[in-house]
Design a protein around this motif. Structure first.
Motif, short mmCIF file in Angstrom:
data_model
loop_
_atom_site.label_atom_id
_atom_site.label_comp_id
_atom_site.label_asym_id
_atom_site.label_seq_id
_atom_site.Cartn_x
_atom_site.Cartn_y
_atom_site.Cartn_z
N ALA A 1 -1.82 19.16 14.56
CA ALA A 1 -1.13 20.41 14.24
C ALA A 1 0.38 20.24 14.42
CB ALA A 1 -1.65 21.55 15.13
N GLU A 2 0.78 19.52 15.45
CA GLU A 2 2.21 19.26 15.65
C GLU A 2 2.76 18.43 14.49
OE1 GLU A 2 1.68 19.30 20.52
OE2 GLU A 2 2.04 17.41 19.47
N ARG B 1 3.12 20.62 11.42
CA ARG B 1 4.32 21.45 11.50
C ARG B 1 5.56 20.63 11.15
NH1 ARG B 1 4.23 27.06 11.59
NH2 ARG B 1 2.36 27.71 12.66
N GLU B 2 5.61 19.40 11.65
CA GLU B 2 6.77 18.54 11.41
C GLU B 2 6.86 18.18 9.92
OE1 GLU B 2 8.68 14.85 10.60
OE2 GLU B 2 6.50 14.90 10.84
N ASN C 1 5.56 19.90 7.44
CA ASN C 1 5.90 21.14 6.76
C ASN C 1 7.40 21.42 6.86
OD1 ASN C 1 4.69 23.47 5.42
ND2 ASN C 1 5.49 24.64 7.16
N GLY C 2 7.97 21.10 8.02
CA GLY C 2 9.39 21.32 8.24
C GLY C 2 10.27 20.46 7.34
N TRP D 1 -2.55 25.04 14.79
CA TRP D 1 -1.43 25.19 13.87
C TRP D 1 -0.56 26.38 14.30
CZ3 TRP D 1 1.52 23.48 9.90
CH2 TRP D 1 2.21 24.43 9.13
N TRP D 2 -1.22 27.50 14.57
CA TRP D 2 -0.46 28.69 14.98
C TRP D 2 0.19 28.45 16.34
CZ3 TRP D 2 0.89 32.98 12.34
CH2 TRP D 2 1.54 33.97 13.07
N ALA E 1 1.12 25.76 17.74
CA ALA E 1 2.19 24.76 17.73
C ALA E 1 3.55 25.41 17.48
CB ALA E 1 1.91 23.68 16.68
N ALA E 2 3.55 26.61 16.91
CA ALA E 2 4.82 27.28 16.63
C ALA E 2 4.90 28.64 17.32
CB ALA E 2 5.00 27.45 15.13
N GLU E 3 4.03 28.83 18.30
CA GLU E 3 3.92 30.15 18.93
C GLU E 3 4.82 30.22 20.16
OE1 GLU E 3 2.25 33.02 18.37
OE2 GLU E 3 3.12 33.73 20.25
#
Lengths: 245, 245
Positions: B93-94, B97-98, B100-101, B153-154, B156-158
């Protein structure tokens, strides 16, 4: 210890047991299940987690279900007008491991499918658990809610490194074996004229090396690559030099 | 992007959409669903995550489903004889996120309910994802597997702090308000003779203070406690001093 408070569907009790088993949780207590207990339908959805269902204990209300517990957590998506410690599922799992490590008993309350826990149930808890999830579509079913807690419970004590290479039952080739293949590949490409003109050759060879050095290569993969080179070179020899086609 | 490879039951596609919505994932791709697509039964189990189902894209095979992706992860509980980066669900998930970033597209493959992904599917992936769970009872269903990834996933950015106090819509009493209550309580207990003999009084008062200082107290709780003291003192006054009973 997972405590299902007034669960409605026996199927959901079964899927909760399945979720618990995945996370290595065993103790299940049921407070006043709507359709009584035991129910065959629970066993049908437990996916083999029968031992959890067979050991499940039945209680008439929350106070009796948590009477022998030292700590009580309650999963509670809605705000309540009280001051009480609040944990994410992850932090709750860490707390539960810590409590367990002191040989104390902790219960986690989960409410009925539709309505969730009532205020009187929550008042029996010393800590609330809230799952940080998409507020625009927060709709966990009972087994999913238990699954996430069970997953965090297992993960809190899980030594698996988060990042590793999958290398089970395979042998990584040595740099010497890789070099042997690169030498052969370059020799074949020299013979084919692919690495001309000469002033571009060093850069092209470096690019190839970089490609093959990108990660670990297994011995099996190297054998396959040797076979590919053999086969392609044979074609070139049959057809003669490309410029003669 | 979640890619369900040859899913069998339309109900499970719906519960996957529900799980995705909880974790804030939107893009769903279906590779050759067994019973065709769309299927009403998926909508019935999606618990309102209809937009995900309506936007789901259909593909005949894995390579076409991931053709526009820059990275492909595959969930894969069984060891494979390859060397490939392996992630826990959390680390995956991390990574997602990376990725996706950087405005790259990543797909996560989930296999069919019974059999899981085939070797040819896994060969399309550059990274494997494995869930660290109880090896003695590893039996996630498809929606649960997606749920855990969506949850990670959620998370990781929460930004929610893992530990906090629940104080929504309530006012924490000041120390002065608390002191006012303690003074009154001690006065009533002095009057009742509870704090005798005199040499024990300081320790008893300290114990009481310690109890009430244990955590934050709300103004509402203090009002209730004042009421309790009033009520109990009235009883004492009606009955006279305890030793006269």
């Amino acid at each position: 210890m997972i405590v299902l408070v007034r669960p409605q569907l026996a199927e959901n009790i079964g899927t909760v047991a399945r979720a618990m088993a995945n996370g290595g949780l065993f103790h299940l207590r049921l407070v006043a299940p709507r359709d009584g207990w035991p129910q065959d339908r629970a066993w049908r959805t437990a996916s083999g987690a029968d031992a959890i269902l067979e050991a499940a204990q039945l209680f008439p209300d929350v106070p009796s279900a948590v009477a022998d517990c030292h700590r009580v957590f309650a999963t509670c998506p809605r705000p309540r007008h009280i001051v009480v410690p609040l944990r994410t599922a992850r932090a709750a799992a860490e707390d539960l491991r810590e409590i367990n490590g002191r040989a104390l008993r902790a219960a986690v309350l989960f409410g009925p499918e539709r309505a969730g826990l009532e205020n009187d149930d929550v008042a029996c808890a010393d800590t609330l658990v809230r799952y940080p999830l998409n507020p625009a579509h927060m709709s966990l079913n009972l087994a999913q809610a238990v699954m996430i807690l069970a997953y965090e419970w297992w993960t809190a004590a899980e030594p698996t490194p988060p990042r590793q290479l999958q290398t089970h039952a395979t042998k990584v080739a040595t740099k010497g074996q890789l070099e042997g293949f690169l030498d052969r590949l370059v020799a074949e490409l020299d013979a084919s004229g692919f690495l001309e003109p000469a002033h571009k050759r060093p850069g092209m060879v470096r690019n190839l090396r970089h490609w093959f050095e990108r990660g670990e290569v297994t011995e099996q993969e190297l054998r396959t690559l040797h076979g590919v080179v053999t086969e392609l070179s044979r074609g070139r020899m049959r057809r003669g030099r490309p410029e003669e086609d």
